[in-house]
Enzyme design. Structure first.
Site, short mmCIF file in Angstrom:
data_model
loop_
_atom_site.label_atom_id
_atom_site.label_comp_id
_atom_site.label_asym_id
_atom_site.label_seq_id
_atom_site.Cartn_x
_atom_site.Cartn_y
_atom_site.Cartn_z
CG ASN A 1 40.32 17.26 -1.07
OD1 ASN A 1 39.53 17.16 -1.99
ND2 ASN A 1 40.00 16.97 0.18
CG HIS B 1 21.93 11.58 -8.87
ND1 HIS B 1 20.91 12.48 -9.06
CD2 HIS B 1 21.43 10.37 -9.21
CE1 HIS B 1 19.83 11.84 -9.48
NE2 HIS B 1 20.11 10.56 -9.57
CD GLU B 2 30.78 11.73 -7.16
OE1 GLU B 2 30.54 11.74 -5.95
OE2 GLU B 2 31.28 12.73 -7.75
CG HIS C 1 28.08 14.58 0.32
ND1 HIS C 1 28.75 13.80 1.23
CD2 HIS C 1 26.84 14.73 0.82
CE1 HIS C 1 27.94 13.48 2.22
NE2 HIS C 1 26.77 14.01 2.01
CD GLU D 1 31.48 15.40 2.11
OE1 GLU D 1 31.93 14.35 2.57
OE2 GLU D 1 31.68 15.76 0.91
CD GLU E 1 34.20 11.63 2.57
OE1 GLU E 1 33.47 10.83 1.96
OE2 GLU E 1 34.54 12.73 2.09
#
Lengths: 724, 724
Positions: B214, B435-436, B504, B523, B529
């Site tokens: 990950n 907004h990442e 997320h 999330e 995804e």
């Protein structure tokens, strides 16, 4: 392999693959840059033909990619070409790629300062290095002034070096002998130590005693000291090591190795032990070596400011040098308190209901008391009043590494923000805000916009911020890149609100006030408050100008007229180690655009004739002349008011007392001046008779020579008013 | 001493100094609270007279004051009364001080939800404990519902316990046998793992394979899993372990010891290894044990919501369940990009000049493309359009633990914020902000007010936030108290701006949406995804309702109609492991007030008849009926639209396929309905024939029984429109 490494090392001292020299504008300094046989960049600095710094290694060690957490205290100086990991190596294997020399000469005007014009004149050598094994470039930029050397690392944008983490910067300063040093212990969390004067070889042995208790402290190394570090050679050369423009970088300490007489840089880590998260293009701070034939040359140096970028604030009209009083010494001496009540075992802001709490009756920041201070400020012509302890949360603000510790906008029930605002405004007095953060930096940032807007709305053009206690986020340090970045964030955001910042317990300054002149003050050293906590050393104020003040002004908060703290609070047996006359002198010797008259109004009322000097002394200057300057002994400075033809002289001396032959030859020839001389009384002595002073007036000219006698722990202050 | 300690331990299992029992309202659950011979509080839970959780220890271990930094992974379960430091001990030596039982029964209306009214009915036991050796109190509060148990620790305001730091919470869940479990590996930084179905005794052996790569991950322990953890006994009892109202506290993992069949709590540490900075009065989250005779009972439980505080937002009129499309799957499948240019090796916001950059031509968030999405949304009745990659910084946003990574307000040159705002408004479509944060939490907080105000100014009532990558400040974790506090800060601040949040990679929800219903989605698990990153397991969506969804709605982003990702981007060989009909079912089975139609408009245009279900399906419900529920096998749910008499049914099954005897007895008797049935085609199969579906219409009543056949990896969706 080991033997071969050692051989290479030996060769390295003698075989040089490239060398380039640079002279200072006046020709007295010689810098030699070289790449040694191991490919390590080195420099050497000479003054009047003699070594100041012998051939010294440069470079950095990077964190290995995907390495485990570093051992913070593994700071061995013996990393060499045979042991360092290739990818982590930014010390060895460099070649010259390009070099350029240039000259710069410019005079600029600071928004405020020790003089109204500053000349920035240097010769520069830029060396572009290439390291084949990593296909990387690094630039070294040297600026050689008439008062010393500044150099820094530059990391250009390039394919094989974009993001990197610093394990340690490996900048060396190889000294020529066992100099005398004025130092405080290296520490990641406090700068509030007394100075020790010792030989370099004695640092290690004296370290234990030098580390005195503090509210947050993380002493580092066995012979590691802070900068600015003041040195003096037996031949009478004065050397000062510090840094300039420490921005988005960790603060440097200097770690000493006796066998090689070498200081090496030792950066402040974050909570994980990492010392710098870098993204190219980027630069290190400047490492500075100020050199002079006398202590006066050190104090007269403007190198630290010159190595910072020009002012980035377009409209600076709102930045105003400020003289202030405050609701402060009352609490420092424990006569009153920042807190409001004893009702609560702990505080949760927004939940704890102060409106029903029983006041303990010793809360100084109450409306009535604050109005008295405003009256006093108005009466005596002070610009502003600071009030500490006005906002909710002081009942348990310290020692818990508490996250949500203050909200910076909610007053205690007995502090009428709007009433005080109106009252102060009606008297022509500004208020100075106090933001103690308890070092909880995230919490402060969360409230910063609202807190600054609150200031704008209520007539507070300046803030004293505080960072007492351990840094939150837990494990981080006061001078890490992360936390330094926080202080800078506050300064820049404050500028957006037209707010001046005076940050206490924040990182020691490195001349950033040139670029952001709204940074009008810092504490960042042991200030006057310690006179109520057991006392500063008698010579403390003769050392600070050579150390702490090299980086920028200090909010030292002088002006204590009642040295016996038991007169404030009977159980406080501390005594300020100073005479009263010396307290006046500090307004001249401890340069700052922000000066406090720190004692309580009642004490000033007892000595109104002496208080007159504090009222008269300016906080901004046209010109400064350094008359006597021996660290640990005496500092005597004359300064000309920025807005008149008047001069002011201050002198502070150590416990032995001092006689000064004071030539007034700095005055304009042919002009007459009235001198008002505030001197120690005949039998004055910091310990036995601190409040004895004399005030005499006489007419003087530039030809006058005054014979001044300073008592042990004493000093003098003189006002020189030009006659029409 | 050691032998004596062991003896005490043995005695502890049998000698009880105090015991108290509590029954659930329906009488089927028995809770026994006891203090054992060592003074350790314990609990035991029975259902229908049989043990669900055997006598299990409670308590916490505190950090020793002034202790050295803890070893994060030293999480031995064998701390006992003989070895624990006295001051650190909040496990042993407790006595009963007070106890109270009470009953609560209330029905409340959620702002949005699976049903329009929720009954909160429990019997409560409050036990006040006193620990003489530390002169401390601790409260345990048990709430016994008809669907299980919730309990928490409470730390009252008291003289000898104000500030404390948690080393570890030591809550045990001693199970009765080697149950079957559906689990993902314990991890401080990701929840995006596929579920493993195994016996409890197999967790340790299967852990290595379960830990898949990950973008940020810190797996913990050898047999440590995340919650919500789904368990099933061989006797067919369903047990779910999770937590509710995790506020200002670290997220819990569960660490398994085979020999005692015991799970023990394992909290997420901060960067220093500390697991909780507490100030009394305060509480832990609720530890929840939901129990049922069938999987349907687990899905029907509202315990997690009920254990959260009522809504704290007064005006909730601006919180609106939302169905949306987005510029997203295009980038996820690598057909287009979030970034704008290939010109820069790295980005410095405010310095990098995008206006002169050459676009690489694959930037999806351009005005023209976004307008097409707005047109599509308007045409098909979607509420909103999400656009990712609209703001500057995406060229190097990931993998560098970069501090100032995004500013959240500066668009790329080809994204016309104001033009898009006006265009969307003219079409009656809202925009969803993206907004990442790149997990750079300080940077996000610094920009939060401006970013939210920007949303208000430009017509964005909701934000999808992202926390991809390692947490900054460096060394902290995604689910520590510090970072959980950050997520909550954003939710509460968003509420001030009337902004809905869909976070997320943020912490898995624990029912906080009851209190802050502007948290409309998370999330916090492996979402759709991954179907473009190699695929989710075929049974994934039959497990999520029993695990991830126990805490709150998931923005799973279903609706993929083109399973073959190479049709999007030729080099992407991933295949969504689902049939098309199952994609429709997920809008019913994966409850969320926020539902995306995740595929690109072109793919929907190819299957407009099937797309009709996505257009029709509501996102808010009056009532939900759980028809089939076996983790890993099948989930079939019927829900009644909140605003009409229409029902919707969805069913998702595993790789074996499934036959459902679907009784429509949930329909209103005597009423006729038109059923539109979206089913797998005859030869449909997720792997070989995923796009085969049938749509049939028929008239049905509450007496109708449909025989539904779901293909391997398939499912069905039914709309039931009441006829007038």
């Amino acid at each position: 392999m080991k033997r071969f490494g050692f051989l290479l090392f030996l060769l390295g001292l003698h075989e040089i693959s490239f060398a380039q020299t640079l002279k200072s504008p006046n020709g007295r300094f010689d810098l030699q840059f070289a790449i040694n046989a191991e490919g390590r960049p080195t420099y050497q600095l000479k003054f009047d033909g003699k070594d100041v710094v012998k051939t010294s290694g440069l470079g950095l060690e990077l964190k290995k990619e995907k390495a485990d957490k570093q051992e913070t205290f593994d700071n061995s100086q013996h990393t060499d070409a045979s042991t360092i990991d290739v990818k982590a190596d930014m010390m060895y294997g460099f070649q010259l790629k390009d070099q350029q020399t240039s000259t710069f000469d410019e005079t600029w005007k600071p928004v405020w300062g020790e003089e109204s014009e500053i000349r920035n004149h240097y010769n520069e050598l830029m060396v572009r290095l290439y390291q084949p094994k990593n296909d990387r470039e690094m630039v070294l930029r040297f600026r050689l002034f008439d008062d010393g050397l500044g150099f820094r690392y530059e990391f250009p944008d390039q394919k094989n070096l974009t993001y990197f983490t610093i394990k340690e910067e490996r900048t060396q300063f190889v000294l020529t002998d066992d100099h005398t040093a004025w130092w405080i212990p290296g520490d990641y969390d406090t700068q509030e130590y007394s100075f020790t004067e010792s030989r370099l070889s004695e640092i290690r042995g004296k370290m234990q005693d030098a580390i005195t208790p503090n509210s947050s402290q993380t002493p580092v190394g066995k012979a590691c000291v802070q900068t600015a570090l003041m040195l003096k050679t037996d031949a009478g050369l004065y050397i000062n090591l510090h840094e300039a423009a420490c921005l988005n970088y960790a603060t440097m300490h200097l770690n000493y190795t006796e066998s090689t007489k070498t200081f090496e840089s030792w950066l402040t880590p974050d909570g994980q032990g990492d010392k710098g998260w870098m993204q190219t293009p980027c630069v290190s701070p400047w490492r500075t070596i100020i050199v002079g034939r006398s202590g006066k040359d050190i104090l007269a140096s403007r190198m630290t400011l010159n190595l910072n970028e020009p002012c980035k604030i377009t409209d600076t009209s709102w930045i105003k040098p400020t003289k202030y009083i405050g609701v402060w010494w009352d609490m420092i001496t424990n006569r009153s308190h920042w807190s409001y009540t004893d009702d609560f075992s702990s505080i949760k802001l927004g939940e704890t209901d102060y409106s029903k709490a029983k006041p303990h009756g010793r809360h100084a920041a109450n409306t009535e008391n604050v109005k008295k201070y405003i009256d006093f400020a108005a009466k005596h012509g002070f610009d502003a009043v600071l009030v500490e302890g006005w906002n909710q949360g002081w009942e348990d603000w310290f020692g818990h590494e508490k996250d949500f510790v203050f909200d910076f906008v909610t007053p205690y029930p007995d502090f009428d923000v709007e009433g005080i605002h109106k009252y102060a405004a009606s008297k022509g007095v500004k208020m100075i805000m106090h933001h103690e953060t308890s070092a909880s930096t995230r919490n402060y940032e969360r409230h910063l916009d609202k807190a600054y807007q609150f200031m704008v709305d209520h007539g507070y053009p300046a803030v004293k911020s505080g960072y007492v206690g351990n840094i939150v986020p837990h494990g981080d340090h006061h001078y890490s890149q992360w936390t330094n970045n926080h202080y800078q964030y506050c300064i820049e955001k404050a500028a957006d609100y037209h707010i001046m910042v005076n940050a206490h317990e924040a990182v020691r300054p490195t001349g950033i006030c040139r670029t952001y002149p709204n940074l009008i003050g810092n504490e960042s050293a042991r200030g006057t408050e310690y006179e109520a906590f057991g006392g500063n050393t008698v010579e403390h104020t003769t050392i600070l100008p050579f150390t702490r003040l090299i980086g920028g002004p200090m909010d030292y908060t002088p002006g204590i007229f009642e040295m016996d703290c038991s007169k404030m609070q009977k159980d406080n047996h501390s005594k300020a180690r100073t005479t009263l006359a010396r307290q006046l002198a500090l307004y001249v010797t401890m340069y700052s655009p922000l000066q406090m008259a720190a004692d309580i109004p009642e004490n000033y009322d007892r000595f109104l004739d002496a208080f007159q000097f504090i009222k008269d002394v300016p906080v901004d200057w046209q010109k400064s002349v350094y008359l006597e300057a021996e660290p640990g002994q005496v500092v005597t400075i004359a300064r000309k008011d920025k807005n008149s033809e008047n001069w002011y002289v201050g002198s502070t001396v150590n416990g032995a007392g001092h006689n000064t032959r004071l030539s007034l030859d700095f005055l304009t020839p042919g002009k007459k001046y009235e001198a008002v001389i505030y001197a120690d009384g005949k039998n004055a002595d910091w310990e036995r008779n601190p409040q004895s002073y004399t005030i005499t007036k006489k007419s003087v000219t530039s030809k006058t020579v005054l014979k001044m006698k300073s008592a042990p722990g004493g000093g003098f202050a003189i006002q020189l008013k030009q006659k029409n």
